[in-house]
Design a protein around this motif. Structure first.
Motif, PDB file in Angstrom:
ATOM      1  N   SER A  52       6.403  31.815  30.240  1.00  0.00           N
ATOM      2  CA  SER A  52       8.171  33.138  30.261  1.00  0.00           C
ATOM      3  C   SER A  52       9.373  32.337  30.686  1.00  0.00           C
ATOM      4  O   SER A  52       8.818  31.988  31.914  1.00  0.00           O
ATOM      5  N   LYS A  56      11.729  28.964  25.272  1.00  0.00           N
ATOM      6  CA  LYS A  56      11.080  28.985  24.171  1.00  0.00           C
ATOM      7  C   LYS A  56      12.224  29.683  23.240  1.00  0.00           C
ATOM      8  O   LYS A  56      12.563  29.057  22.414  1.00  0.00           O
ATOM      9  N   THR A  57      12.379  31.206  23.541  1.00  0.00           N
ATOM     10  CA  THR A  57      12.977  31.771  22.558  1.00  0.00           C
ATOM     11  C   THR A  57      14.653  30.732  22.354  1.00  0.00           C
ATOM     12  O   THR A  57      15.463  30.805  21.439  1.00  0.00           O
ATOM     13  N   THR A  58      15.119  30.135  23.547  1.00  0.00           N
ATOM     14  CA  THR A  58      16.259  29.718  23.311  1.00  0.00           C
ATOM     15  C   THR A  58      16.028  27.993  22.374  1.00  0.00           C
ATOM     16  O   THR A  58      17.089  28.473  21.637  1.00  0.00           O
ATOM     17  N   ARG A 285      25.076  34.155  25.113  1.00  0.00           N
ATOM     18  CA  ARG A 285      23.606  34.351  23.963  1.00  0.00           C
ATOM     19  C   ARG A 285      24.088  35.164  22.586  1.00  0.00           C
ATOM     20  O   ARG A 285      24.121  36.254  22.655  1.00  0.00           O
TER      21      ARG A 285
END
Ligand SMILES: Nc1ncnc2c1ncn2[C@@H]1O[C@H](COP(=O)(O)OP(=O)(O)OP(=O)(O)O)[C@@H](O)[C@H]1O
Length: 291
Positions: A52, A56-58, A285
């Motif tokens: 976490s 990864k999401t980025t 974002r």
């Protein structure tokens, strides 16, 4: 199986020294992704594991043309897509990229069939007119033709994820981005869904990039990488092995790390990463709905 980039073929995705940084309210820069090099070919299955907060999401948002990098290059089919307008990037995304999410993201008041038909509403005229037939074919492909007229709430978690897989693939995307696709499923159901996703992607020569914290899911890929504090390492590298064995929050133990490496999952494609970030500009974002 270790696979190398196909010689002479333009890669589907090419990340060169890619960086994503944001300016914090304190005015400091946060370097979320640093110097990412990655090549993904048609038919590849690449996994990215990371705990976490590792970015990864980025990374997924960059690959999915949802966000823009702040440094380096991202080539899609050999073309630099970072300079395209939002509208053109959205069109590319709709036509070529399919998304599978952890929480399925199905419309609850629509039947399985209507959910799978949804992306075709925004496709070409041919896709639009064939939407029901194509959606039924995809539901059949994931083994749910007989549940086509059920609402998602009447389906199990595994069945809902199979509907989501059908929806992601109905427009025959060239790139499938799966964000923790098994995260909401038990181990056996997750494995079955992953195997199905892998098989369908392979059949259609689509590239599959799976983001996961589960090394068993990553082991299904041809190449796996560890994202650690925004830097991408082939999972076979010493750094990745040590980090994975010691990391809390990745579903693994020393055994899985060794198994993954021994199974030959590892990069021969370039995935090295520098540690210094080029000059960056702040950018907010984005959180687009790209399903
Ligand atoms: N726009 C932003 N502004 C400030 N910080 C951000 C922004 N986007 C991401 N971050 C930070 O960057 C880091 C990486 O975030 P990211 O969501 O990519 O991680 P992740 O690996 O997907 O985590 P998780 O597995 O928990 O979803 C986190 O520390 C996050 O707080």
């Amino acid at each position: 199986m270790v696979t190398a980039p196909h010689e002479g073929r333009i890669p589907l995705l090419e990340l060169r020294d890619l960086t994503r940084s944001v300016r914090l309210p304190s005015r400091d820069m946060l370097h979320i992704l640093q110097g990412i090099d990655l090549t993904v070919e048609a038919g590849d299955h690449v996994a990215v594991v990371g705990r976490s907060g590792s970015g990864k999401t980025t990374l997924l948002n960059l690959l999915g043309l949802i966000d823009r990098q702040t440094g380096g290059e991202l080539l899609f089919d050999g073309k630099d897509v970072s300079r395209l307008s939002d509208a053109r990037r959205a069109r590319l995304r709709g036509a070529y990229i399919g998304f599978v999410f952890q929480q399925f993201n199905l419309l609850e008041r629509r039947t399985a069939l209507e959910n799978v038909m949804m992306p075709m509403m925004y496709g070409t005229a041919r896709q639009f007119w064939r939407r029901e037939r194509s959606a039924m074919e995809m539901l059949d492909r994931v083994g749910l033709a007989d549940r086509a007229h059920q609402l998602p709430t009447r389906l199990s978690g595994g069945e809902q994820q199979r509907v989501a897989v059908a929806r992601a693939l109905v427009r025959r995307p060239r790139l499938i981005l799966a964000d923790e696709p098994t995260g909401a499923l038990d181990v056996t159901t997750g494995e079955a869904v992953m195997a199905l996703l892998d098989e369908i992607a392979r059949d259609s020569d689509a590239a599959l990039v799976t983001i996961t914290h589960d090394l068993q899911v990553a082991a299904l890929s041809q190449r796996a990488y560890l994202l650690d504090e925004g830097v991408l390492h082939p999972v076979t590298s010493n750094h990745a092995r040590e980090a994975l064995s010691a990391t809390v929050g990745i579903r693994s133990g020393r055994r899985e790390v060794e198994d993954l490496a021994e199974a030959g999952v590892g990069a021969s494609a370039p995935a090295s990463a520098g540690t210094s970030a080029p000059a960056v500009e702040a950018s907010p974002r984005a959180s687009g709905d790209a399903a």
